[in-house]
Design a protein around this motif. Structure first.
Motif, PDB file in Angstrom:
ATOM      1  N   ASP A 130       7.256   4.654  -3.763  1.00  0.00           N
ATOM      2  CA  ASP A 130       6.729   3.041  -4.180  1.00  0.00           C
ATOM      3  C   ASP A 130       7.381   2.544  -5.101  1.00  0.00           C
ATOM      4  O   ASP A 130       7.783   1.313  -5.044  1.00  0.00           O
ATOM      5  N   ARG A 187      -0.121   1.242  -2.104  1.00  0.00           N
ATOM      6  CA  ARG A 187       0.696   1.487  -3.615  1.00  0.00           C
ATOM      7  C   ARG A 187       2.078   0.483  -3.789  1.00  0.00           C
ATOM      8  O   ARG A 187       2.856   1.577  -5.327  1.00  0.00           O
ATOM      9  N   HIS A 196       1.626   1.427 -13.323  1.00  0.00           N
ATOM     10  CA  HIS A 196       1.162   2.646 -12.836  1.00  0.00           C
ATOM     11  C   HIS A 196      -0.242   3.298 -12.945  1.00  0.00           C
ATOM     12  O   HIS A 196       0.089   3.660 -14.726  1.00  0.00           O
ATOM     13  N   ILE A 198      -1.679   6.055 -10.950  1.00  0.00           N
ATOM     14  CA  ILE A 198      -1.924   6.711 -10.346  1.00  0.00           C
ATOM     15  C   ILE A 198      -1.412   8.284 -10.606  1.00  0.00           C
ATOM     16  O   ILE A 198      -0.886   8.423 -11.383  1.00  0.00           O
ATOM     17  N   PRO A 204      -0.421  10.801  -2.045  1.00  0.00           N
ATOM     18  CA  PRO A 204      -0.530   9.184  -1.565  1.00  0.00           C
ATOM     19  C   PRO A 204       0.164   9.568  -0.362  1.00  0.00           C
ATOM     20  O   PRO A 204       1.219   9.089  -0.145  1.00  0.00           O
ATOM     21  N   TYR A 372       6.274  11.838  -3.803  1.00  0.00           N
ATOM     22  CA  TYR A 372       5.947  12.108  -2.044  1.00  0.00           C
ATOM     23  C   TYR A 372       6.068  12.952  -1.528  1.00  0.00           C
ATOM     24  O   TYR A 372       8.077  13.020  -1.435  1.00  0.00           O
TER      25      TYR A 372
END
Length: 453
Positions: A130, A187, A196, A198, A204, A372
């Motif tokens: 991202d 995202r 950011h 998260i 994600p 991720y």
């Protein structure tokens, strides 16, 4: 160094049946082939480049997106110091080395191996896709170069699980590694204007593939002497790609081993016509007789000729007495006006603080960034030269703690590589990589995004 492949003179044709079927007879679906000749818009009857060698290196393989699954393999390494019997082996090895000696041809003991190939380790640079895709979302050249530096500084920590220093497998010539990531579109935003937030506990993932970007990755070992690895990744939707070639060179430094990363990478943002050239830091394994640990060191450069922006990133090694570990500092500069637009400092595997020219600041905690999971095909669907399939027996025995069996499997792989190298020398047939071709002083993916879009 091998010579360039003449794609115009070496071609073959795919029949309708071959074109519409993938590996194992899987039906072809539009847009389902990852990093293959077919994915580039070719159809039945088209001509494709192929390898000149009549062995397993027979040209690019078909990699089906629908066969890829989220990776669940645990990369954690046991946090153990050197056992007494292992320490004696290391001492015996050290007694035969000299300071500054090149370790490229030195056979290291199997118990220090990390249970994965160096090619797979390079994929960890994309663990925060991202942040990579958000670079192109920057409104101005200044925002984009700062976003790239932010991404770059967060790209190293995921490659090291824990503090224990272990060595990944040396890739076999012709070895490849394929994977991909799916990144939810919501995202991917400019991180200057959208901090950011998260949690690292969130997964994600996007339920609907249409609501996510696809980032695809392929790595290949293109040379044995010197040991050159190449990797390429692209996101078609964001018109962004990265092409990198790296030659690792190790040397003995007493109680440490240093690994230089020789080569460079280029990030291309096609929508902006920008190319960011970057280099990589050196890595050091310290305290190799007790509890070995890794640190990064050296000065690396990032530059964009079109915009005139550049950055210097310095990875600071720990002083002999006192001082902190894993420190990194960075400075982003607009060369035409000699203006510093951003400074950063912190730890590359911890907290990083960025200060911008307008006085604003931002803190990024690398340990809280969502990782991720990469997607790749199961072993039974991988080719014989794909990393996990190729090294699966070595990995299996290392997990069981059977060092002798792991060493024997590793020896068999290396002996096969030597036999094939002698065969090529006898036949005077140079090695032809599947996915990369030599260009200038480096290597370039055979069908990169900037040549097809």
């Amino acid at each position: 160094m091998t010579s360039p492949i003449s794609f115009s003179s070496v071609c073959y044709k795919l029949s309708d049946k071959e074109q519409l079927q993938g590996k194992g007879g899987a039906d072809h679906k539009e847009g389902s082939l990852v990093l293959s000749w077919s994915e580039r818009g070719c159809r039945a009857g088209s001509t494709f480049p192929c390898s000149l060698l009549p062995d397993s290196n027979s040209g690019p393989e078909l990699v089906l997106s629908e066969e890829e699954q989220s990776d669940t393999e645990d990369k954690e390494e046991a946090e153990l110091g050197a056992m007494d019997d292992q320490r004696s082996v290391i001492l015996h090895l050290i007694s035969q080395l000299k300071l500054g000696m090149d370790l490229t041809k030195v056979v290291l003991p199997t118990f220090i191996l990390e249970k994965r190939s160096l090619l797979e380790m390079y994929a960890d640079f994309m663990a925060h896709p991202d942040l990579l895709l958000a670079i192109s979302a920057g409104v101005t050249p200044e925002e984009r170069v700062i976003s790239f530096v932010e991404y770059y500084l967060t790209a190293f920590h995921e490659g090291r699980k824990g503090t224990l220093a272990k060595k990944p497998y040396n890739p076999i010539i012709g070895e490849t590694f394929h994977c991909s990531w799916e990144v939810p579109k919501d995202r991917v935003k400019s991180k200057r204007t959208s901090p950011h937030s998260i949690s690292c506990h969130e997964l994600p993932m996007a339920d609907d593939p249409c609501k996510s970007y696809k980032l695809r990755f392929v790595a290949e070992q293109v040379s044995h002497h010197p040991p050159i690895s190449c990797f390429y990744c692209e996101c078609k939707e964001k018109r962004l790609c990265v092409n990198t070639h790296v030659w690792t060179k190790s040397k003995f430094m007493g109680m440490s081993v240093g690994v230089s990363m020789i080569g460079e990478g280029v990030l291309r943002l096609l929508d902006h016509g920008e190319e960011y050239v970057f280099t990589l830091p050196s890595a050091y394994a310290r305290s190799i007789l007790t509890v070995p640990w890794v640190e990064l060191g050296g000065k690396v450069n990032i530059s964009c000729a079109k915009t005139g922006y550049s950055a210097t990133v310095t990875f600071h090694t720990k002083p002999f007495y006192g001082g902190k570990v894993h420190r990194v500092t960075a400075e982003v500069k607009h060369n035409p006006t000699n203006t510093i637009v951003c400074k950063a400092h912190g730890e590359w595997n911890g907290t990083l603080e960025f200060t911008y020219s307008n006085g604003e600041t931002k803190v990024i905690d690398t340990t809280a960034l969502p990782v991720y999971p990469k997607k790749l095909r199961p072993l039974e669907k991988q080719g014989p030269m794909e990393s996990r399939n190729l090294w699966q027996e070595v990995t299996h025995y290392l997990r069981l703690g059977d060092i002798d069996a792991a060493t024997e499997q590793k020896r068999r792989l290396e002996e096969k590589q030597r036999m094939e190298e002698r065969k090529r020398e006898t036949l005077r047939t140079p090695w032809r990589p599947k996915y990369f071709i030599p260009e200038g002083d480096g290597w370039v993916y055979f069908n990169p995004l900037w040549k097809t879009h």
